[in-house]
Write a protein that holds these residues in place. Structure first.
Motif, PDB file in Angstrom:
ATOM      1  N   PRO A  52      -2.639  -9.024   9.112  1.00 15.13           N
ATOM      2  CA  PRO A  52      -1.875  -8.457   7.994  1.00 15.13           C
ATOM      3  C   PRO A  52      -2.492  -7.175   7.429  1.00 15.13           C
ATOM      4  CG  PRO A  52      -2.600 -10.701   7.502  1.00 15.13           C
ATOM      5  CD  PRO A  52      -3.087 -10.393   8.864  1.00 15.13           C
ATOM      6  N   ALA A  56       0.255  -9.094  -6.345  1.00 20.81           N
ATOM      7  CA  ALA A  56       0.412  -9.666  -4.999  1.00 20.81           C
ATOM      8  C   ALA A  56       0.034 -11.154  -4.992  1.00 20.81           C
ATOM      9  CB  ALA A  56      -0.451  -8.905  -4.005  1.00 20.81           C
ATOM     10  N   ARG A  74       0.829  -1.215   0.000  1.00 15.89           N
ATOM     11  CA  ARG A  74       0.000   0.000   0.000  1.00 15.89           C
ATOM     12  C   ARG A  74       0.860   1.261   0.000  1.00 15.89           C
ATOM     13  NH1 ARG A  74      -3.019  -2.156   5.255  1.00 15.89           N
ATOM     14  NH2 ARG A  74      -1.924  -4.016   4.583  1.00 15.89           N
ATOM     15  N   LYS A  93       1.386 -13.862   0.627  1.00 18.28           N
ATOM     16  CA  LYS A  93       1.401 -13.541  -0.807  1.00 18.28           C
ATOM     17  C   LYS A  93       2.339 -14.556  -1.485  1.00 18.28           C
ATOM     18  CE  LYS A  93      -1.004  -9.754  -0.175  1.00 18.28           C
ATOM     19  NZ  LYS A  93      -0.892  -9.515   1.252  1.00 18.28           N
ATOM     20  N   ASP A 109      -1.655  -5.310 -10.177  1.00 21.65           N
ATOM     21  CA  ASP A 109      -1.269  -5.706  -8.817  1.00 21.65           C
ATOM     22  C   ASP A 109      -0.997  -7.216  -8.852  1.00 21.65           C
ATOM     23  OD1 ASP A 109      -1.298  -6.641  -6.227  1.00 21.65           O
ATOM     24  OD2 ASP A 109      -3.063  -5.502  -5.612  1.00 21.65           O
ATOM     25  N   GLN A 142      -6.141  -6.795 -10.348  1.00 23.09           N
ATOM     26  CA  GLN A 142      -5.319  -7.647  -9.479  1.00 23.09           C
ATOM     27  C   GLN A 142      -5.298  -9.136  -9.819  1.00 23.09           C
ATOM     28  OE1 GLN A 142      -7.298  -6.682  -5.746  1.00 23.09           O
ATOM     29  NE2 GLN A 142      -7.628  -8.855  -5.377  1.00 23.09           N
TER      30      GLN A 142
HETATM   31  C1  LIG Z   1      -4.292  -8.192  -3.921  1.00 22.28           C
HETATM   32  C2  LIG Z   1      -3.610  -7.349  -2.879  1.00 22.28           C
HETATM   33  N1  LIG Z   1      -2.795  -6.360  -3.262  1.00 22.28           N
HETATM   34  C3  LIG Z   1      -2.166  -5.576  -2.370  1.00 22.28           C
HETATM   35  C4  LIG Z   1      -2.338  -5.745  -1.028  1.00 22.28           C
HETATM   36  C5  LIG Z   1      -1.622  -4.814  -0.077  1.00 22.28           C
HETATM   37  O1  LIG Z   1      -0.570  -5.435   0.503  1.00 22.28           O
HETATM   38  P1  LIG Z   1       0.259  -4.824   1.721  1.00 22.28           P
HETATM   39  O2  LIG Z   1      -0.239  -5.473   2.958  1.00 22.28           O
HETATM   40  O3  LIG Z   1       1.674  -5.215   1.385  1.00 22.28           O
HETATM   41  O4  LIG Z   1       0.079  -3.352   1.751  1.00 22.28           O
HETATM   42  C6  LIG Z   1      -3.191  -6.755  -0.566  1.00 22.28           C
HETATM   43  C7  LIG Z   1      -3.406  -6.954   0.879  1.00 22.28           C
HETATM   44  O5  LIG Z   1      -3.355  -7.998   1.427  1.00 22.28           O
HETATM   45  C8  LIG Z   1      -3.830  -7.586  -1.518  1.00 22.28           C
HETATM   46  O6  LIG Z   1      -4.670  -8.577  -1.131  1.00 22.28           O
END
Ligand SMILES: Cc1ncc(COP(=O)(O)O)c(C=O)c1O
Length: 398
Positions: A249, A156, A56, A184, A154, A128
């Motif tokens: 988290p 993640a 974030r 992740k 994204d 995402q």
């Molecule tokens: C798909 C996705 N992107 C980004 C994030 C943000 O991650 P972070 O906790 O590193 O800020 C999350 C949060 O879990 C997420 O699920």
């Protein structure tokens, strides 16, 4: 009884947990690690990477560095994590939620086209690849180009996935967002990065951050998991949660001042090194679930290759089956996502309007994710699947 977890540090081996606990390196080695991470990311994505303490913060840093004025809009899919809204709102931008498609569970190109045609204030599309399942990204990229909108992918959950044309996700993005947060694909306890193509970008902040949590989390969770079979794990877990040693988290700040710690850099490098063999393992577990649970799968098969982060099924009432499985030693209450914009019990979206994204709402009510991580074996998958089928059948009769 063998205890199985969805998360609780299940991405770290014992040796990784020890390496985190006793991490120590010379200044030269730390610098070398950082340069290695930056060059690895740059070579992989052909974009300039900037590291941050979490995903974030990386997103917020990027958005403030663009020329767009406050009040600009970011089109974000519903069925997402609140962290993204947190970053967008923090820098004065506005999230606009769009629904996911019933079949792909990602926003459809036509829906994105419709939104961009009707709202000229949308400056970014943030996609995402739901649960690591690739969206129709080439078409979405073409639509974004036509409307001069920046496409942020994204990764993640989707790191390493391939789209329907077997092109790696991230290829079509203008900007790539990575989270190295817990559970992740690239899990370094905390951390994030933004990778920018085409445009210049100011240097990210470089104040050091204290990596205390990343140092302790892998070993604490390892101890909890090990102590479950003797009945102490649950108590330890509660104690660590109550004392704040373990936190959710989602409970992370948007921090544009600190940079990713040297310890986290080293953990990201470890995770990148293990990525290929662990992906192969995840795929094997995923395909094993598929053999018996395909009928309940939340995602239909398509031509691409997902990241196999978890195997997602749809159940009538997740809370009931979760407590049934809990009694069988299967701890999978950690669901993605429980709301269209999931902020856990801490945050709730200020911008999502109930009823506007019905498919995301339905998925959030019914999805259950099953683990594929390193500690899951084929026998575990068979055991989990058997218990789920048993529960499904006994409930179907009623
Ligand atoms: C798909 C996705 N992107 C980004 C994030 C943000 O991650 P972070 O906790 O590193 O800020 C999350 C949060 O879990 C997420 O699920």
């Amino acid at each position: 009884m063998n205890h199985i977890f969805n998360s609780l540090g299940s991405n770290y081996s014992f040796s990784r947990a020890l390496r985190a606990l006793f991490f120590c390196a010379s200044t030269a080695q730390k610098q070398k690690n950082r340069e290695l991470l930056l060059s690895t990311l740059e070579q992989r994505f052909h974009a300039t990477p900037f590291l941050a303490i979490n995903g974030r913060s990386a997103l917020a840093q990027y958005l403030t560095n663009t020329h767009f004025k406050k009040g600009s809009k970011v089109l974000v899919q519903a069925f997402t994590c609140y962290a993204l809204e947190q970053a967008i709102v923090e820098v004065g931008f506005i999230p606009v939620y769009l629904d996911i498609d019933e079949k792909t569970r990602n926003p459809s190109p036509s829906d994105i086209q419709r939104h961009l045609s009707s709202d000229e204030e949308i400056a970014f599309v943030l996609l995402q690849h739901t649960g690591g399942h690739p969206a129709h990204i080439r078409q979405i990229h073409e639509i974004c180009q036509k409307h001069h909108v920046i496409l942020i992918e994204d990764l993640a959950q989707a790191f390493g996935a391939l789209d329907e044309e077997i092109v790696p996700v991230g290829t079509y993005a203008d900007v790539i967002l990575l989270s190295f947060g817990r559970d992740k694909i690239i899990d370094a306890v905390t951390g994030g990065a933004i990778l920018v193509k085409h445009t210049s970008y100011q240097v990210a902040p470089n104040h050091n951050t204290n990596p205390l949590f990343a140092r302790w989390y892998p070993i604490i969770t390892w101890c909890i998991r090990m102590c479950y079979p003797i009945g102490v794990g649950k108590i330890l877990h509660k104690i660590f949660q109550k004392t704040g040693a373990l936190h959710s988290p989602i409970d992370e700040p948007v921090d544009r001042v600190h940079q990713l710690s040297d310890l986290n850099v080293s953990l990201v490098l470890d995770a990148l090194e293990e990525h290929a063999p662990l992906s192969a393992h995840r795929k094997q577990m995923y395909l094993e679930y598929q053999k018996s649970l395909e009928k309940y799968s939340a995602f239909s098969k398509n031509k691409g290759v997902p990241s196999h982060l978890r195997y997602s099924i749809l159940v009538e009432d997740p809370t009931q089956i979760i407590s049934y499985l809990e009694k069988k030693g299967i701890h999978i209450s950690d669901r993605w996502y429980r709301k269209p914009v999931d902020g856990g019990s801490i945050f709730s979206s200020q911008w999502y309007q109930t009823g506007t994204c019905k498919t995301a709402e339905h998925l959030a009510q019914h999805v259950l994710n099953l683990p594929t991580h390193r500690y899951i074996s084929i026998d575990d998958v068979r055991y989990i699947s058997k218990e789920i089928l048993q529960w499904m059948h006994s409930h179907a009769k009623k």
